[in-house]
Design a protein around this motif. Structure first.
Motif, short mmCIF file in Angstrom:
data_model
loop_
_atom_site.label_atom_id
_atom_site.label_comp_id
_atom_site.label_asym_id
_atom_site.label_seq_id
_atom_site.Cartn_x
_atom_site.Cartn_y
_atom_site.Cartn_z
N MET A 168 0.83 -1.21 0.00
CA MET A 168 0.00 0.00 0.00
C MET A 168 0.86 1.26 0.00
O MET A 168 0.62 2.21 -0.75
CB MET A 168 -0.92 0.00 1.23
CG MET A 168 -1.99 -1.07 1.23
SD MET A 168 -3.20 -0.90 -0.11
CE MET A 168 -2.56 -2.12 -1.28
N ALA A 169 1.87 1.29 0.86
CA ALA A 169 2.76 2.47 0.93
C ALA A 169 3.53 2.64 -0.37
O ALA A 169 3.67 3.75 -0.90
CB ALA A 169 3.70 2.33 2.12
N LEU A 170 4.04 1.51 -0.90
CA LEU A 170 4.81 1.58 -2.14
C LEU A 170 3.93 1.99 -3.31
O LEU A 170 4.38 2.72 -4.22
CB LEU A 170 5.46 0.23 -2.41
CG LEU A 170 6.43 0.15 -3.58
CD1 LEU A 170 7.63 1.06 -3.34
CD2 LEU A 170 6.88 -1.29 -3.80
N ASN A 171 2.69 1.56 -3.32
CA ASN A 171 1.76 1.91 -4.38
C ASN A 171 1.59 3.43 -4.49
O ASN A 171 1.68 4.00 -5.59
CB ASN A 171 0.40 1.26 -4.12
CG ASN A 171 -0.65 1.70 -5.10
OD1 ASN A 171 -0.72 1.21 -6.22
ND2 ASN A 171 -1.52 2.63 -4.69
N TYR A 201 5.02 -5.53 -8.86
CA TYR A 201 3.74 -5.00 -9.30
C TYR A 201 3.69 -3.48 -9.17
O TYR A 201 3.32 -2.78 -10.13
CB TYR A 201 2.61 -5.62 -8.47
CG TYR A 201 1.26 -5.00 -8.76
CD1 TYR A 201 0.52 -5.40 -9.87
CD2 TYR A 201 0.73 -4.01 -7.93
CE1 TYR A 201 -0.72 -4.82 -10.14
CE2 TYR A 201 -0.50 -3.43 -8.20
CZ TYR A 201 -1.21 -3.84 -9.30
OH TYR A 201 -2.43 -3.25 -9.58
N ASP A 202 4.05 -2.97 -8.03
CA ASP A 202 3.93 -1.52 -7.79
C ASP A 202 4.90 -0.71 -8.63
O ASP A 202 4.55 0.40 -9.09
CB ASP A 202 4.17 -1.22 -6.30
CG ASP A 202 2.96 -1.54 -5.44
OD1 ASP A 202 1.83 -1.49 -5.96
OD2 ASP A 202 3.14 -1.87 -4.26
N LEU A 203 6.10 -1.22 -8.85
CA LEU A 203 7.12 -0.42 -9.52
C LEU A 203 7.18 -0.64 -11.03
O LEU A 203 7.59 0.27 -11.75
CB LEU A 203 8.50 -0.74 -8.92
CG LEU A 203 8.69 -0.40 -7.44
CD1 LEU A 203 10.10 -0.73 -6.99
CD2 LEU A 203 8.38 1.07 -7.17
N VAL A 204 6.78 -1.81 -11.50
CA VAL A 204 6.99 -2.13 -12.92
C VAL A 204 5.72 -2.61 -13.62
O VAL A 204 5.38 -2.13 -14.72
CB VAL A 204 8.10 -3.21 -13.07
CG1 VAL A 204 8.30 -3.55 -14.55
CG2 VAL A 204 9.39 -2.75 -12.43
N LEU A 205 5.00 -3.54 -13.03
CA LEU A 205 3.99 -4.30 -13.75
C LEU A 205 2.59 -3.71 -13.72
O LEU A 205 1.74 -4.13 -14.50
CB LEU A 205 3.93 -5.73 -13.19
CG LEU A 205 5.22 -6.53 -13.27
CD1 LEU A 205 5.05 -7.88 -12.60
CD2 LEU A 205 5.65 -6.70 -14.72
N LYS A 206 2.33 -2.77 -12.83
CA LYS A 206 0.96 -2.33 -12.59
C LYS A 206 0.25 -1.88 -13.85
O LYS A 206 -0.93 -2.20 -14.07
CB LYS A 206 0.96 -1.20 -11.56
CG LYS A 206 -0.43 -0.76 -11.15
CD LYS A 206 -0.39 0.50 -10.29
CE LYS A 206 0.55 0.37 -9.14
NZ LYS A 206 0.54 1.58 -8.29
N ARG A 207 0.91 -1.14 -14.69
CA ARG A 207 0.27 -0.57 -15.89
C ARG A 207 0.53 -1.40 -17.15
O ARG A 207 0.27 -0.93 -18.26
CB ARG A 207 0.73 0.87 -16.09
CG ARG A 207 0.26 1.80 -14.99
CD ARG A 207 0.81 3.20 -15.13
NE ARG A 207 0.35 4.05 -14.05
CZ ARG A 207 0.86 4.07 -12.82
NH1 ARG A 207 1.89 3.28 -12.53
NH2 ARG A 207 0.38 4.86 -11.88
#
Length: 308
Positions: free
Chosen positions: A52-55, A118-124
């Motif tokens: 959550m924080a990293l997101n 997920y948060d840094l690379v894959l989310k989009r």
């Protein structure tokens, strides 16, 4: 940096959807939950909050345009503090998993890696929903690895992990359109998925310590273990299907941002009865009731803390 700002950053109401992962995993294997299961649950909570924080740290530029009221763009939490919290929570989660045993750490490590990827690379990217689904599945397997015997625990929990991952995959696909709306296919696919999961949950599948031999002639070969059914199983399955299906249907018929956001909220809330149904299906009604009890607590807490 107020406590309320951190509560918004960490999405504390959503935290109630996390312990059920570990309980569902623990229910799917022989043995009873104990101290190692509790350590795994604490590890899971830490890794979830790290995500959550990293997101919000990763989305701070986008949120400055689309959601300027959030803690980071509004200046109520410093970006460096959010990133530090993500790192500290990840380290704490892995340390707790290590205390729960080597099998638990072996699952928590790829879980943490998946959260950061997920948060840094894959989310989009197209792989985003798959990564989120994998994280939920690994979270369930964490409970199994910490609770069951050293060998075979993760394998026994794979059917439950697959069902939870399918729900998460559909939900994440819908959430990618919650600010823009206009997408009919994702909520329609999520509606179909929730119905299919309800049907699968209604079947007698091998799982958990509630397993009993399939009735047959004495000494017959090929009898497969099946889960002892409990009335709570069907009630929770119906609750999951109803809670998830209705908002998905509304969003499919009228894919506005508002209805899409409601569909995402409904899917998140439906996670708890799904986890509880997995516990009940595995022959663990006490774990199912404990998980189901988190739903009203989450709803009550959500009224006090905004997470939009």
């Amino acid at each position: 940096m107020s406590a309320r700002a951190w509560a918004e950053l960490l999405r504390l109401p959503a935290l109630f959807t996390v312990p059920g992962d570990v309980l569902a995993g623990a229910s799917a294997v022989p043995g009873r939950p104990g101290g190692r299961t509790l350590l795994a649950a604490c590890s899971s909570l830490c890794l979830y909050e790290a995500g959550m924080a990293l997101n919000d740290w990763a989305d701070r530029a986008e949120d400055a345009v689309e959601r300027p009221h959030r803690p980071l763009p509004s200046g109520r939490v410093r970006p460096a503090a959010a990133l530090s919290a993500a790192g500290a929570l990840t380290a704490a989660g892995l340390a707790l998993a290590a205390r729960a045993g080597r099998p638990a750490l072996a699952v928590a490590t790829p879980l943490a890696a998946t959260v950061w990827a997920y948060d840094l690379v894959l989310k989009r990217t197209p792989a985003g929903p798959v990564a989120m689904a994998a994280a939920r599945g690994l979270d369930l397997l964490l409970g199994a690895a910490a609770t069951g015997p050293a060998r075979g625990s993760v394998r026994r929990a794979l059917p439950s992990a697959a069902l939870l991952s399918a729900h998460t995959l559909a939900l994440t696909a819908v959430s990618r359109h919650e600010t823009t709306g206009g997408a009919v296919l994702p909520p329609l696919a999520a509606l179909t998925t929730s119905g299919a999961l309800g049907l699968l949950l209604a079947r007698e599948l091998p799982a958990g310590r509630g397993a009993a031999p399939t009735p047959g002639p004495p000494g017959s070969a090929g009898a497969r273990p099946r889960t002892a059914r409990h009335p709570l199983d069907r009630v929770l399955t119906a609750a999951y299907t109803a809670l998830a299906a209705r908002p998905y249907l509304h969003a499919a018929l009228h894919p506005s941002p508002q209805l899409t956001q409601r569909a995402v909220g409904g899917g998140i809330r439906a996670t708890i009865p799904l986890q509880a149904a997995l516990c009940a299906r595995a022959g663990a009604p006490v774990a199912a009731l404990c998980t189901a009890a988190l739903a009203p607590l989450a709803a009550r807490f959500a009224r006090k803390v905004s997470v939009t």
